[in-house]
Design an enzyme around this catalytic site. Structure first.
Site, PDB file in Angstrom:
ATOM      1  NE  ARG A  70       2.449  25.199 -58.057  1.00 26.41           N
ATOM      2  CZ  ARG A  70       3.349  25.913 -58.723  1.00 26.41           C
ATOM      3  NH1 ARG A  70       4.061  25.341 -59.660  1.00 26.41           N
ATOM      4  NH2 ARG A  70       3.531  27.193 -58.454  1.00 26.41           N
ATOM      5  CE1 TYR A  74      -1.563  24.275 -55.707  1.00 27.14           C
ATOM      6  CE2 TYR A  74      -1.620  26.432 -56.720  1.00 27.14           C
ATOM      7  CZ  TYR A  74      -0.918  25.414 -56.129  1.00 27.14           C
ATOM      8  OH  TYR A  74       0.435  25.540 -55.953  1.00 27.14           O
ATOM      9  CE1 TYR A  96       2.561  22.597 -47.668  1.00 28.52           C
ATOM     10  CE2 TYR A  96       4.103  23.589 -46.125  1.00 28.52           C
ATOM     11  CZ  TYR A  96       3.595  23.483 -47.407  1.00 28.52           C
ATOM     12  OH  TYR A  96       4.130  24.242 -48.416  1.00 28.52           O
TER      13      TYR A  96
END
Lengths: 273, 150
Positions: A70, A74, A96
């Site tokens: 990840r 990112y 979010y």
């Protein structure tokens, strides 16, 4: 002579947690007035809603892939955002919740943009943490509240205060050293329970919590015993809240010092009077 | 204009009646507004689905519910009332009333999203390499990106 200021800019805003309920007027204005919008959201339906607000909404979701680090994902998000800033565009990154809470890419994007001379800032949003306080009736000011990314309790030696609330994020993938998995499992959560058992009784009640993403939903609030956490159904969006297990201890030594100080202050006031 | 003594029984009854009228009116307004919006907008979110959904705009509906104090925590019965008379496919209606996010996502052609945006290891060395990094990772990164973008 002033250097020519680059024309691109970046703002990262929060969409809040629940579709329709949390988006503030300033964040909406940034979205509507930007040239390009990047979306780092938790739900495809929410992304469809965002797409109504701007004709050029680019999802960051395709960068994820199970099995891929990840951190790589990112970094690709940051690069995608910065490419448009460098092209002179007015860019809005929409994330979010709150764009700066448990969110690496927005902070990094702003840091890089600023280092290259572009104006960049963040506007806050309503985070899962905010919703948690409302839904669970917790006031962090009462006993205090600690927040940890769950894996940090396994990777590092952290000091937990069991007289305060403890909120653990990303428990569904606790212990994932590769940063490439979307979930770990019961054996990993058992290790987390082993760490927590140093400070909490195994019978202590903990809360599994998930904020409502759609306004037709209610929050998930499920109470289980700490020892049952490994077998519980916990996904990547779930958070574990551990209420205090012990009462706060009075610090007699410091209270005595405060009494002395209070008396000294009171005497000084009397002397002046 | 009606003048009533503050705290009197008549005043309490009148306030209650006014409140009930106001709530009824707001419910009607919501339903009316929503239906007009729903009927005037093309659904068109999920091309795989048939014309029977095309008069219902589920995103508009969700936004309306999310923004309205009366509807945000409405029960399924109230939601069913809001959907009365709206042309909506039975699966979509059922997913909304069951508050079934997964089903709703599937009906709108959406896969579940990954919502992880934070690494567990904060220091830069660990961010850059988790022990499995190899030379030429950048090439892989570029390949991933172009594939993803396709």
């Amino acid at each position: 002579m002033n250097a020519i200021r680059p024309s691109g800019s970046l703002v990262c805003v929060g969409l809040g947690m629940t579709l329709g309920s949390h988006l503030g007027p300033l964040a909406r204005s940034h979205i509507e007035q930007s040239d390009v919008v990047f979306a780092g959201l938790s739900d495809g339906i929410v992304e469809l809603w965002l797409s109504r607000m701007h004709p050029d909404v680019r999802s960051l979701q395709p960068y994820y892939r199970e099995g891929k680090s990840r951190m790589q994902t990112y970094r690709q998000m940051v690069e995608a955002i910065l490419t448009e800033v460098r092209a002179g565009k007015k860019v809005c990154g929409v994330f979010y919740g709150h764009p700066g809470v448990f969110a690496w890419a927005p902070h990094k994007s702003i840091e890089v943009a600023r280092s290259e001379g572009y104006p960049a800032h963040m506007e806050p949003g309503i985070s899962a943490e905010d919703c948690l306080y409302a839904d669970l009736g917790i006031d962090p000011g009462r006993f205090g509240c600690q927040h940890y990314e769950a894996s940090q309790l396994l990777f590092y030696q952290r000091r937990i205060d069991p007289t305060a609330y403890l909120v653990l994020w990303q428990v569904g993938l606790v212990g994932d050293q590769s940063l490439a998995r979307f979930s770990t499992g019961a054996a990993y959560r058992q290790l987390l329970v082993d760490v927590l058992a140093r400070d909490y009784p195994l019978e202590h009640e903990v809360i599994i919590y998930r904020t409502a993403t759609l306004p037709i939903q209610q929050a998930r609030i499920e109470r289980v015993k700490l020892c049952a956490l490994p077998q519980a159904d916990i996904g990547m969006a779930d958070t574990v809240v551990i209420p205090p297990a012990r009462a706060m201890q009075v610090d007699h030594e410091m209270r005595a010092k405060l009494d002395v100080l209070d008396r000294a202050m009171s005497d000084a006031v009397c002397d002046v009077g | 204009m009606l003048c009533l003594r503050l705290g009197s029984e008549e005043a309490k009854v009148s306030v209650r009646e006014l409140h009930d009228v106001s709530v009824r009116q707001r419910k009607l307004t919501f339903c009316k507004t929503f239906r007009i919006a729903a009927l005037s907008m093309r659904f068109g979110l999920n091309k795989r689905h048939k014309g029977d959904y095309q008069v219902f705009d589920v995103i508009d509906f969700l936004e309306s519910v999310g923004q309205d104090a009366e509807w945000r925590h409405a029960d399924s019965e109230a939601l069913a009332v809001a959907l009365t008379g709206v042309q909506i496919g039975p699966e979509l209606r059922m997913a909304i009333l069951a508050r079934d996010e997964r089903e709703l996502q599937a009906l709108l052609g959406q896969d579940p999203f990954c919502c992880l945006i934070n690494p567990a290891k904060p220091d830069e060395d660990q961010e850059e390499c988790d022990g499995s990094c190899k030379e030429g990772e950048d090439e892989d990164e570029n390949k991933d990106k172009s594939t993803d973008d396709d």
